[in-house]
Design a protein around this motif. Sequence first.
Motif, PDB file in Angstrom:
ATOM      1  N   GLN A 149       0.809  -1.216   0.000  1.00 38.90           N
ATOM      2  CA  GLN A 149       0.000   0.000   0.000  1.00 38.90           C
ATOM      3  C   GLN A 149       0.848   1.274   0.000  1.00 38.90           C
ATOM      4  O   GLN A 149       0.309   2.374   0.086  1.00 38.90           O
ATOM      5  CB  GLN A 149      -0.952  -0.002   1.191  1.00 38.90           C
ATOM      6  CG  GLN A 149      -2.015  -1.062   1.067  1.00 38.90           C
ATOM      7  CD  GLN A 149      -3.011  -1.035   2.212  1.00 38.90           C
ATOM      8  OE1 GLN A 149      -2.877  -0.283   3.177  1.00 38.90           O
ATOM      9  NE2 GLN A 149      -4.030  -1.874   2.111  1.00 38.90           N
ATOM     10  N   LEU A 150       2.184   1.109  -0.107  1.00 40.01           N
ATOM     11  CA  LEU A 150       3.085   2.264  -0.156  1.00 40.01           C
ATOM     12  C   LEU A 150       3.928   2.170  -1.432  1.00 40.01           C
ATOM     13  O   LEU A 150       5.046   1.689  -1.420  1.00 40.01           O
ATOM     14  CB  LEU A 150       3.972   2.312   1.090  1.00 40.01           C
ATOM     15  CG  LEU A 150       4.941   3.485   1.200  1.00 40.01           C
ATOM     16  CD1 LEU A 150       4.210   4.820   1.123  1.00 40.01           C
ATOM     17  CD2 LEU A 150       5.750   3.389   2.480  1.00 40.01           C
ATOM     18  N   PRO A 151       3.377   2.641  -2.553  1.00 42.16           N
ATOM     19  CA  PRO A 151       4.104   2.547  -3.817  1.00 42.16           C
ATOM     20  C   PRO A 151       5.260   3.549  -3.894  1.00 42.16           C
ATOM     21  O   PRO A 151       5.296   4.530  -3.133  1.00 42.16           O
ATOM     22  CB  PRO A 151       3.034   2.866  -4.866  1.00 42.16           C
ATOM     23  CG  PRO A 151       2.029   3.696  -4.148  1.00 42.16           C
ATOM     24  CD  PRO A 151       2.053   3.228  -2.710  1.00 42.16           C
ATOM     25  N   PRO A 152       6.204   3.322  -4.799  1.00 40.80           N
ATOM     26  CA  PRO A 152       7.319   4.267  -4.975  1.00 40.80           C
ATOM     27  C   PRO A 152       6.805   5.691  -5.206  1.00 40.80           C
ATOM     28  O   PRO A 152       5.805   5.906  -5.894  1.00 40.80           O
ATOM     29  CB  PRO A 152       8.046   3.732  -6.209  1.00 40.80           C
ATOM     30  CG  PRO A 152       7.766   2.258  -6.180  1.00 40.80           C
ATOM     31  CD  PRO A 152       6.340   2.159  -5.676  1.00 40.80           C
ATOM     32  N   GLY A 153       7.495   6.650  -4.571  1.00 39.35           N
ATOM     33  CA  GLY A 153       7.138   8.058  -4.710  1.00 39.35           C
ATOM     34  C   GLY A 153       6.093   8.541  -3.725  1.00 39.35           C
ATOM     35  O   GLY A 153       5.680   9.697  -3.763  1.00 39.35           O
ATOM     36  N   GLU A 154       5.662   7.664  -2.834  1.00 38.88           N
ATOM     37  CA  GLU A 154       4.633   8.024  -1.864  1.00 38.88           C
ATOM     38  C   GLU A 154       5.194   8.023  -0.450  1.00 38.88           C
ATOM     39  O   GLU A 154       6.228   7.421  -0.168  1.00 38.88           O
ATOM     40  CB  GLU A 154       3.453   7.050  -1.948  1.00 38.88           C
ATOM     41  CG  GLU A 154       2.737   7.060  -3.278  1.00 38.88           C
ATOM     42  CD  GLU A 154       1.996   8.353  -3.553  1.00 38.88           C
ATOM     43  OE1 GLU A 154       1.427   8.936  -2.598  1.00 38.88           O
ATOM     44  OE2 GLU A 154       1.992   8.789  -4.713  1.00 38.88           O
ATOM     45  N   VAL A 155       4.467   8.689   0.457  1.00 38.12           N
ATOM     46  CA  VAL A 155       4.821   8.737   1.874  1.00 38.12           C
ATOM     47  C   VAL A 155       3.544   8.538   2.680  1.00 38.12           C
ATOM     48  O   VAL A 155       2.458   8.940   2.238  1.00 38.12           O
ATOM     49  CB  VAL A 155       5.526  10.077   2.231  1.00 38.12           C
ATOM     50  CG1 VAL A 155       4.621  11.263   2.002  1.00 38.12           C
ATOM     51  CG2 VAL A 155       6.038  10.059   3.659  1.00 38.12           C
ATOM     52  N   ILE A 156       3.663   7.867   3.836  1.00 32.21           N
ATOM     53  CA  ILE A 156       2.514   7.667   4.711  1.00 32.21           C
ATOM     54  C   ILE A 156       2.867   8.104   6.127  1.00 32.21           C
ATOM     55  O   ILE A 156       4.034   8.178   6.490  1.00 32.21           O
ATOM     56  CB  ILE A 156       2.036   6.204   4.739  1.00 32.21           C
ATOM     57  CG1 ILE A 156       3.152   5.278   5.245  1.00 32.21           C
ATOM     58  CG2 ILE A 156       1.480   5.780   3.397  1.00 32.21           C
ATOM     59  CD1 ILE A 156       2.683   3.880   5.602  1.00 32.21           C
ATOM     60  N   GLU A 157       1.832   8.357   6.893  1.00 36.80           N
ATOM     61  CA  GLU A 157       1.974   8.620   8.323  1.00 36.80           C
ATOM     62  C   GLU A 157       1.511   7.368   9.058  1.00 36.80           C
ATOM     63  O   GLU A 157       0.493   6.779   8.695  1.00 36.80           O
ATOM     64  CB  GLU A 157       1.107   9.812   8.705  1.00 36.80           C
ATOM     65  CG  GLU A 157       1.174  10.171  10.172  1.00 36.80           C
ATOM     66  CD  GLU A 157       0.353  11.402  10.473  1.00 36.80           C
ATOM     67  OE1 GLU A 157       0.935  12.491  10.544  1.00 36.80           O
ATOM     68  OE2 GLU A 157      -0.879  11.260  10.620  1.00 36.80           O
ATOM     69  N   ALA A 158       2.279   6.961  10.070  1.00 34.42           N
ATOM     70  CA  ALA A 158       1.916   5.780  10.846  1.00 34.42           C
ATOM     71  C   ALA A 158       2.274   6.000  12.307  1.00 34.42           C
ATOM     72  O   ALA A 158       3.122   6.840  12.632  1.00 34.42           O
ATOM     73  CB  ALA A 158       2.648   4.554  10.304  1.00 34.42           C
ATOM     74  N   VAL A 159       1.635   5.236  13.170  1.00 31.12           N
ATOM     75  CA  VAL A 159       1.930   5.284  14.598  1.00 31.12           C
ATOM     76  C   VAL A 159       2.706   4.020  14.960  1.00 31.12           C
ATOM     77  O   VAL A 159       2.280   2.909  14.645  1.00 31.12           O
ATOM     78  CB  VAL A 159       0.646   5.381  15.441  1.00 31.12           C
ATOM     79  CG1 VAL A 159       0.966   5.335  16.923  1.00 31.12           C
ATOM     80  CG2 VAL A 159      -0.117   6.649  15.094  1.00 31.12           C
ATOM     81  N   ALA A 160       3.851   4.216  15.592  1.00 34.17           N
ATOM     82  CA  ALA A 160       4.684   3.109  16.062  1.00 34.17           C
ATOM     83  C   ALA A 160       4.934   3.345  17.545  1.00 34.17           C
ATOM     84  O   ALA A 160       5.606   4.301  17.922  1.00 34.17           O
ATOM     85  CB  ALA A 160       6.001   3.068  15.292  1.00 34.17           C
ATOM     86  N   GLY A 161       4.373   2.501  18.366  1.00 34.48           N
ATOM     87  CA  GLY A 161       4.496   2.728  19.807  1.00 34.48           C
ATOM     88  C   GLY A 161       3.845   4.046  20.158  1.00 34.48           C
ATOM     89  O   GLY A 161       2.691   4.284  19.827  1.00 34.48           O
ATOM     90  N   ASP A 162       4.612   4.944  20.764  1.00 33.17           N
ATOM     91  CA  ASP A 162       4.081   6.254  21.136  1.00 33.17           C
ATOM     92  C   ASP A 162       4.575   7.361  20.201  1.00 33.17           C
ATOM     93  O   ASP A 162       4.497   8.536  20.545  1.00 33.17           O
ATOM     94  CB  ASP A 162       4.432   6.580  22.587  1.00 33.17           C
ATOM     95  CG  ASP A 162       5.936   6.665  22.822  1.00 33.17           C
ATOM     96  OD1 ASP A 162       6.716   6.331  21.899  1.00 33.17           O
ATOM     97  OD2 ASP A 162       6.337   7.061  23.932  1.00 33.17           O
ATOM     98  N   ARG A 163       5.070   6.982  19.019  1.00 38.29           N
ATOM     99  CA  ARG A 163       5.608   7.976  18.074  1.00 38.29           C
ATOM    100  C   ARG A 163       4.836   7.966  16.770  1.00 38.29           C
ATOM    101  O   ARG A 163       4.316   6.949  16.346  1.00 38.29           O
ATOM    102  CB  ARG A 163       7.066   7.665  17.772  1.00 38.29           C
ATOM    103  CG  ARG A 163       7.897   7.768  19.031  1.00 38.29           C
ATOM    104  CD  ARG A 163       9.312   7.888  18.796  1.00 38.29           C
ATOM    105  NE  ARG A 163       9.688   9.116  18.150  1.00 38.29           N
ATOM    106  CZ  ARG A 163      10.937   9.543  18.129  1.00 38.29           C
ATOM    107  NH1 ARG A 163      11.883   8.843  18.705  1.00 38.29           N
ATOM    108  NH2 ARG A 163      11.258  10.654  17.527  1.00 38.29           N
ATOM    109  N   ILE A 164       4.835   9.122  16.137  1.00 39.28           N
ATOM    110  CA  ILE A 164       4.316   9.242  14.778  1.00 39.28           C
ATOM    111  C   ILE A 164       5.516   9.220  13.852  1.00 39.28           C
ATOM    112  O   ILE A 164       6.482   9.962  14.070  1.00 39.28           O
ATOM    113  CB  ILE A 164       3.496  10.530  14.605  1.00 39.28           C
ATOM    114  CG1 ILE A 164       2.261  10.480  15.507  1.00 39.28           C
ATOM    115  CG2 ILE A 164       3.104  10.723  13.145  1.00 39.28           C
ATOM    116  CD1 ILE A 164       1.469  11.761  15.538  1.00 39.28           C
ATOM    117  N   VAL A 165       5.466   8.364  12.837  1.00 38.06           N
ATOM    118  CA  VAL A 165       6.567   8.265  11.882  1.00 38.06           C
ATOM    119  C   VAL A 165       6.050   8.530  10.477  1.00 38.06           C
ATOM    120  O   VAL A 165       4.873   8.293  10.173  1.00 38.06           O
ATOM    121  CB  VAL A 165       7.281   6.897  11.946  1.00 38.06           C
ATOM    122  CG1 VAL A 165       7.957   6.693  13.290  1.00 38.06           C
ATOM    123  CG2 VAL A 165       6.339   5.766  11.656  1.00 38.06           C
TER     124      VAL A 165
END
Length: 113
Positions: free
Chosen positions: A20-36
Amino acid sequence: MPDDPQTAGPGWHDLGPAHQLPPGEVIEAVAGDRIVAVANVDGELLALDGICAHQGGPLGKGRLEACTLTCPWHGWQYDVRTGRQQLSQTIRQASFAVQVRSDRIWVRLDPPA
């Protein structure tokens, strides 16, 4: 690294399907207590602290062009390979190790021992 989140080891977080993350794209995700912010640069996944150093904008909702990630709020730009802000040698976003296993994106927040 095992594919099961329960046995992945300390510090690793499952962020979802890699397809779901093709080349040229960026996503926001939550990992533990951080936003990456996770960017796909020509098939290589790179992860940075998702909160812009300027005024806390969501980098994962920004625009990715080649290796440059632009914050959607005020246009601050970062090199996703290094986390370095484009106009300052001293401003850097934390970057994190990323692996893809069984089509899942895994990010490690703590530094490897």
